[in-house]
Write a protein that holds these residues in place. Sequence first.
Motif, PDB file in Angstrom:
ATOM      1  N   SER A  22       0.853  -1.170   0.000  1.00 36.74           N
ATOM      2  CA  SER A  22       0.000   0.000   0.000  1.00 36.74           C
ATOM      3  C   SER A  22       0.893   1.225   0.000  1.00 36.74           C
ATOM      4  N   ALA A  23       0.406   2.295  -0.603  1.00 35.54           N
ATOM      5  CA  ALA A  23       1.172   3.536  -0.609  1.00 35.54           C
ATOM      6  C   ALA A  23       1.228   4.157   0.778  1.00 35.54           C
ATOM      7  N   SER A  24       0.405   3.668   1.699  1.00 37.74           N
ATOM      8  CA  SER A  24       0.398   4.143   3.078  1.00 37.74           C
ATOM      9  C   SER A  24       1.095   3.135   3.982  1.00 37.74           C
ATOM     10  N   SER A  25       2.076   3.589   4.754  1.00 43.53           N
ATOM     11  CA  SER A  25       2.753   2.673   5.673  1.00 43.53           C
ATOM     12  C   SER A  25       1.800   2.162   6.745  1.00 43.53           C
ATOM     13  N   PHE A  26       0.820   2.971   7.142  1.00 43.68           N
ATOM     14  CA  PHE A  26      -0.135   2.537   8.159  1.00 43.68           C
ATOM     15  C   PHE A  26      -1.032   1.421   7.628  1.00 43.68           C
ATOM     16  N   CYS A  27      -1.398   1.510   6.356  1.00 36.40           N
ATOM     17  CA  CYS A  27      -2.182   0.438   5.731  1.00 36.40           C
ATOM     18  C   CYS A  27      -1.360  -0.840   5.631  1.00 36.40           C
ATOM     19  N   ALA A  28      -0.094  -0.696   5.215  1.00 37.26           N
ATOM     20  CA  ALA A  28       0.781  -1.867   5.088  1.00 37.26           C
ATOM     21  C   ALA A  28       0.978  -2.539   6.439  1.00 37.26           C
ATOM     22  N   LYS A  29       1.141  -1.734   7.486  1.00 32.52           N
ATOM     23  CA  LYS A  29       1.317  -2.283   8.837  1.00 32.52           C
ATOM     24  C   LYS A  29       0.092  -3.089   9.261  1.00 32.52           C
ATOM     25  N   LEU A  30      -1.094  -2.523   9.041  1.00 34.58           N
ATOM     26  CA  LEU A  30      -2.313  -3.197   9.472  1.00 34.58           C
ATOM     27  C   LEU A  30      -2.557  -4.468   8.672  1.00 34.58           C
ATOM     28  N   GLU A  31      -2.325  -4.433   7.368  1.00 38.68           N
ATOM     29  CA  GLU A  31      -2.520  -5.638   6.572  1.00 38.68           C
ATOM     30  C   GLU A  31      -1.518  -6.718   6.973  1.00 38.68           C
ATOM     31  N   ALA A  32      -0.290  -6.323   7.288  1.00 41.09           N
ATOM     32  CA  ALA A  32       0.707  -7.288   7.763  1.00 41.09           C
ATOM     33  C   ALA A  32       0.239  -7.929   9.069  1.00 41.09           C
ATOM     34  N   PHE A  33      -0.362  -7.130   9.947  1.00 41.38           N
ATOM     35  CA  PHE A  33      -0.882  -7.673  11.212  1.00 41.38           C
ATOM     36  C   PHE A  33      -1.973  -8.708  10.947  1.00 41.38           C
ATOM     37  N   LEU A  34      -2.894  -8.405  10.055  1.00 38.67           N
ATOM     38  CA  LEU A  34      -3.978  -9.344   9.738  1.00 38.67           C
ATOM     39  C   LEU A  34      -3.422 -10.648   9.187  1.00 38.67           C
TER      40      LEU A  34
ATOM     41  N   GLN B 174      -1.529 -12.651  12.016  1.00 41.51           N
ATOM     42  CA  GLN B 174      -2.417 -13.265  12.998  1.00 41.51           C
ATOM     43  C   GLN B 174      -3.513 -14.121  12.359  1.00 41.51           C
ATOM     44  N   ASN B 175      -3.445 -14.315  11.044  1.00 40.17           N
ATOM     45  CA  ASN B 175      -4.398 -15.179  10.316  1.00 40.17           C
ATOM     46  C   ASN B 175      -5.848 -14.747  10.532  1.00 40.17           C
ATOM     47  N   ILE B 176      -6.100 -13.461  10.459  1.00 40.63           N
ATOM     48  CA  ILE B 176      -7.457 -12.923  10.577  1.00 40.63           C
ATOM     49  C   ILE B 176      -8.013 -12.739   9.170  1.00 40.63           C
ATOM     50  N   PRO B 177      -9.074 -13.459   8.816  1.00 39.10           N
ATOM     51  CA  PRO B 177      -9.641 -13.335   7.461  1.00 39.10           C
ATOM     52  C   PRO B 177     -10.166 -11.918   7.208  1.00 39.10           C
ATOM     53  N   TYR B 178      -9.982 -11.428   6.000  1.00 43.20           N
ATOM     54  CA  TYR B 178     -10.445 -10.086   5.671  1.00 43.20           C
ATOM     55  C   TYR B 178     -10.587  -9.950   4.161  1.00 43.20           C
ATOM     56  N   THR B 179     -11.287  -8.917   3.757  1.00 42.27           N
ATOM     57  CA  THR B 179     -11.364  -8.526   2.361  1.00 42.27           C
ATOM     58  C   THR B 179     -10.783  -7.130   2.242  1.00 42.27           C
ATOM     59  N   ALA B 180      -9.824  -6.956   1.357  1.00 43.57           N
ATOM     60  CA  ALA B 180      -9.196  -5.649   1.155  1.00 43.57           C
ATOM     61  C   ALA B 180     -10.008  -4.842   0.148  1.00 43.57           C
ATOM     62  N   VAL B 181     -10.272  -3.597   0.484  1.00 42.78           N
ATOM     63  CA  VAL B 181     -11.038  -2.699  -0.375  1.00 42.78           C
ATOM     64  C   VAL B 181     -10.193  -1.456  -0.653  1.00 42.78           C
ATOM     65  N   ALA B 182      -9.857  -1.238  -1.897  1.00 38.95           N
ATOM     66  CA  ALA B 182      -9.066  -0.064  -2.269  1.00 38.95           C
ATOM     67  C   ALA B 182      -9.967   1.156  -2.329  1.00 38.95           C
ATOM     68  N   VAL B 183      -9.572   2.228  -1.656  1.00 38.13           N
ATOM     69  CA  VAL B 183     -10.394   3.438  -1.625  1.00 38.13           C
ATOM     70  C   VAL B 183      -9.546   4.648  -2.029  1.00 38.13           C
ATOM     71  N   HIS B 184     -10.224   5.620  -2.626  1.00 35.81           N
ATOM     72  CA  HIS B 184      -9.590   6.886  -2.982  1.00 35.81           C
ATOM     73  C   HIS B 184     -10.304   8.056  -2.301  1.00 35.81           C
ATOM     74  N   ASP B 185     -11.568   7.852  -1.981  1.00 31.98           N
ATOM     75  CA  ASP B 185     -12.398   8.881  -1.361  1.00 31.98           C
ATOM     76  C   ASP B 185     -12.462   8.632   0.141  1.00 31.98           C
ATOM     77  N   MET B 186     -12.007   9.582   0.941  1.00 28.80           N
ATOM     78  CA  MET B 186     -11.935   9.406   2.391  1.00 28.80           C
ATOM     79  C   MET B 186     -13.212   9.818   3.113  1.00 28.80           C
ATOM     80  N   ARG B 187     -14.254  10.198   2.383  1.00 30.09           N
ATOM     81  CA  ARG B 187     -15.459  10.686   3.047  1.00 30.09           C
ATOM     82  C   ARG B 187     -16.156   9.616   3.875  1.00 30.09           C
ATOM     83  N   GLY B 188     -15.940   8.342   3.566  1.00 26.56           N
ATOM     84  CA  GLY B 188     -16.559   7.277   4.348  1.00 26.56           C
ATOM     85  C   GLY B 188     -15.721   6.820   5.520  1.00 26.56           C
ATOM     86  N   ALA B 189     -14.500   7.371   5.655  1.00 20.48           N
ATOM     87  CA  ALA B 189     -13.591   6.953   6.725  1.00 20.48           C
ATOM     88  C   ALA B 189     -13.990   7.608   8.043  1.00 20.48           C
TER      89      ALA B 189
END
Length: 243
Positions: free
Chosen positions: A19-31, A34-49
């Motif tokens: 990810s272009a964000s180190s914080f995103c890369a850190k969190l995905e590495a954690f998932l 720890q073998n936590i199932p997830y679906t990655a969703v690429a976003v460009h608009d931060m209004r839903g965050a």
Amino acid sequence: MEKTPLRLYQLPALWDCFSASSFCAKLEAFLRWQNIPYTAVAVHDMRGAPKGKVPYIEDENGKLGDSNLIIEYLSKKHGLNPDASLTTEQKAIARSMRYMCEESLYWAGVYLRWVDEPGAVIIKKEVFGKAPLIVRWLIMPRVFKNIKKQLHMQGMGRHSRDEIIAIACADLKALSDFLGTKTYFFGDAMTTLDLVVFSIIGNLTSVPFNDPVCQQARQLTNLVAHAQRVRNRCFEQPVAKAA
């Protein structure tokens, strides 16, 4: 009630980073770690965050932002203790080093990409280069202006270029000196600090920037090897496809 599958909202992959964000890369590495199932969703608009930025997650309890708060939440939810191997003293050191990475070194990198001219040219070309004309004319200048304002409010943007580079290189040397020849920062067991450093170093070494901080990071071979070690361990399986 049936649990909602975890959804990870993050910036899309860019260059050789997950990810272009180190914080995103850190969190995905954690998932992954720890073998936590997830679906990655690429976003460009931060209004839903929930906090106006990525990463954030969504599950049956709603949305949650901030990578560190998310890791704490998921650790409690799944009964995990990723730093169980650390002593009380080591946890204090790890917390201090995390803040050095995320509140000092990270912001130096932001400056060198979004304010410093050589980095800004690359961002404009590779991030906004294929965007519609209206985005490049209207939105891109606002993004650069907002990031410059954030840097000033945070404090890093009040320093000169040479001062920022000196701060970042000192941070990198401190990380390298502490890691030494160890496999991970506290020995043979990986902890959340290793994820933090991996995400920061990856976004300095696996990118097309060649500023003095990126050069310094590439020369610290123990940090480069450590980042690759964490990357191999967390991402040895195919990365989850974005929805």
